[in-house]
Enzyme design. Structure first.
Site, PDB file in Angstrom:
ATOM      1  N   SER A  93       0.828  -1.205   0.000  1.00 31.65           N
ATOM      2  CA  SER A  93       0.000   0.000   0.000  1.00 31.65           C
ATOM      3  C   SER A  93       0.864   1.258   0.000  1.00 31.65           C
ATOM      4  O   SER A  93       1.619   1.485  -0.929  1.00 31.65           O
ATOM      5  CB  SER A  93      -0.966  -0.040   1.185  1.00 31.65           C
ATOM      6  OG  SER A  93      -1.921   0.971   1.095  1.00 31.65           O
ATOM      7  N   ASP A 237      -3.150   5.397  -4.751  1.00 31.20           N
ATOM      8  CA  ASP A 237      -1.987   4.801  -4.100  1.00 31.20           C
ATOM      9  C   ASP A 237      -1.612   3.550  -4.889  1.00 31.20           C
ATOM     10  O   ASP A 237      -2.272   3.215  -5.882  1.00 31.20           O
ATOM     11  CB  ASP A 237      -2.272   4.527  -2.622  1.00 31.20           C
ATOM     12  CG  ASP A 237      -3.336   3.461  -2.408  1.00 31.20           C
ATOM     13  OD1 ASP A 237      -4.118   3.198  -3.344  1.00 31.20           O
ATOM     14  OD2 ASP A 237      -3.386   2.888  -1.301  1.00 31.20           O
ATOM     15  N   ASP A 239      -1.985   0.346  -4.708  1.00 27.90           N
ATOM     16  CA  ASP A 239      -2.933  -0.738  -4.954  1.00 27.90           C
ATOM     17  C   ASP A 239      -4.330  -0.226  -5.271  1.00 27.90           C
ATOM     18  O   ASP A 239      -5.266  -1.020  -5.418  1.00 27.90           O
ATOM     19  CB  ASP A 239      -2.962  -1.729  -3.783  1.00 27.90           C
ATOM     20  CG  ASP A 239      -3.416  -1.094  -2.477  1.00 27.90           C
ATOM     21  OD1 ASP A 239      -3.097   0.077  -2.246  1.00 27.90           O
ATOM     22  OD2 ASP A 239      -4.088  -1.774  -1.677  1.00 27.90           O
ATOM     23  N   ASP A 241      -6.759   1.268  -3.742  1.00 24.88           N
ATOM     24  CA  ASP A 241      -7.944   1.235  -2.876  1.00 24.88           C
ATOM     25  C   ASP A 241      -8.218   2.609  -2.271  1.00 24.88           C
ATOM     26  O   ASP A 241      -9.243   2.808  -1.613  1.00 24.88           O
ATOM     27  CB  ASP A 241      -7.814   0.164  -1.783  1.00 24.88           C
ATOM     28  CG  ASP A 241      -6.649   0.389  -0.836  1.00 24.88           C
ATOM     29  OD1 ASP A 241      -5.803   1.270  -1.096  1.00 24.88           O
ATOM     30  OD2 ASP A 241      -6.579  -0.332   0.185  1.00 24.88           O
TER      31      ASP A 241
END
Length: 446
Positions: A93, A237, A239, A241
């Site tokens: 992340s 970001d 990933d 999410d």
């Protein structure tokens, strides 16, 4: 770092192939029968981490379904779509490039709760791995349709007026953070009829900015948005999410506006409870108050918020770090969902992103990280309680002190070796004073 957020470490130091394989094997042992889905962000260490994780899974007899490069929400949806036993997302992340991580998903495509995560950790620490013989090894296959499943779910959401969005012909700048969001979000926007200007959308792991989509990290996106005449810009970001937005002049709204704007969009059609965490801005309180619905708060962490969403049968929620969750699509933070909801509001209400943001309360929030004291948390907590005597205290996740329209939340991080301090009030000087008071309490000897 082992927490409800997963297992994180620096590749080649704490996160090595044996650690990766053994954690994957421990996770597999706690699952019901079935294959395990694996997706990854574009970090340079990703291919190696994938191989070690896949080896650990197959060595316990599990079949592996490899999504390749995939966002966290795409991987969550794939677990559901494929009726898999569980999933593993390989992403650290917002942690820097040297880090990577395993995030474990249940058969529902949701992050493990504290009990299930604790069982995986206990098995890993016991060293009792159930390796199988050569004739029972699992197999691996590729699946490249997961992003389309994700797009289909978002585009089918009944809150979205897709023809209206397409007729608006939005122009959008996308900062893909050199990772998987650079594939997924432009694809979504083009499906919504938008013209897309790409910045760092090649998923090569060559990060050019700090990874959290905070205002101070979005200068390049702001310039592209301004120079190309875009209606707004969105930053992800690694990933994808989390999403944060800049207006048509390239000015960042701040990641706290993501859930507030998205929730207002959902509540315009579906009134119902909303769930967020203890560290999210009170801007969301104002959105829920205006709609006449309840807002419930949980400890920080997606698993906690999702449990709250289910418990309260909520229609929307998420976390103030840019993580929008719409249960009708799936129970996970999703940068694609956030982007679609912003496009919906701009298109149907015919207002600019700045006008939408300015209609919300203006509050001063400060987020900072402090070194974790080398002492038991109970000692730090005692000093904090004394420093904030007279304010209501919530001890469900660190300590959150509140009074009227001001609050401060102090909690040890589950993803970094720091203490996070987040405070908010109507005026910045007062917010800064709250943060400084917390810092003095943390780092004064007993």
């Amino acid at each position: 770092m082992i927490s409800v957020a997963g297992v994180r470490g620096i590749v080649g130091e704490s996160l090595t192939p044996p650690v990766l394989a053994n954690f994957a094997a421990a996770f597999a042992a706690e699952l019901p029968p079935g294959p395990v889905v694996v997706g990854r962000d574009a970090r340079i260490s990703g291919p190696m981490v994938h191989r070690a994780v896949a080896a650990g899974l197959m060595a316990t007899g599990r079949d592996v379904i490899d999504l390749g490069l995939a966002t966290t929400p795409t991987t969550q949806i794939a677990v559901e779509q494929l009726h898999a036993a569980g999933g593993i997302i390989l992403t650290a992340s917002h942690n820097p490039a040297p880090w990577n991580a395993l995030k474990f998903l249940s058969a529902r495509g949701e992050f493990l709760d504290a009990e299930a995560g604790g069982a995986v950790r206990t098995r890993y620490e016991s060293g009792a791995m159930a390796w199988v013989t050569f004739d029972r090894l699992g197999r691996e296959r590729e699946e490249r349709g997961a992003l389309q499943w994700h797009l289909d779910r978002v585009l089918a959401y009944d809150v979205l007026d897709v023809p209206a969005i397409r007729s608006r012909r939005l122009k959008v700048a996308v900062d893909g953070c050199a990772s998987v969001g650079g594939l997924a979000v432009p694809a979504l926007l083009r499906a919504l009829g938008a013209e897309v200007f790409e910045l760092d959308c090649e998923p090569n792991g060559g990060f050019t900015r700090e990874l959290e989509p905070l205002p101070e990290h979005l200068g390049a996106l702001g310039r592209v948005t301004r120079e190309r005449g875009a209606d707004f810009g969105v930053a992800l970001d690694p990933d994808a999410d989390r999403a944060a937005f800049v207006d048509h002049e390239g000015r960042p709204l701040g990641e706290e506006y993501t859930v507030a704007l998205g929730t207002a969009c959902v509540l315009a059609k579906h009134r119902g409870p909303v769930v967020t965490n203890l560290s999210t801005s009170r801007i969301l309180d104002a959105v829920c108050r205006a709609a006449g619905v309840a807002l419930h708060r949980t400890p920080v962490g997606e698993a906690h918020v999702v449990a709250g969403l289910r418990a309260h049968h909520a229609v929307a929620g998420g976390e103030g770090n840019g993580g929008m969750i719409v249960p009708a699509i799936h129970f996970g933070r999703d940068g694609l969902v956030a982007t679609a909801l912003v496009a919906q509001r701009m298109s149907v209400e015919r207002r600019s992103l700045r006008e939408l943001a300015d209609a919300l309360p203006t509050l001063a929030m400060i987020k900072t990280k402090l070194a974790r004291p080398e002492e038991a948390w109970a000692k730090s907590a005692a000093r904090l309680k004394s420093a904030f005597d007279g304010m209501s205290a919530d001890e469900s996740d660190g300590l959150r002190f509140s009074r009227d329209d001001e609050w401060v939340h102090v909690r040890p991080s589950g993803t970094e070796p720091v203490v996070r301090v987040i405070a908010e009030s109507p005026e910045e000087p007062r917010t800064r004073e709250l943060v400084e008071r917390a810092g003095r309490a943390l780092h004064v000897g007993p």
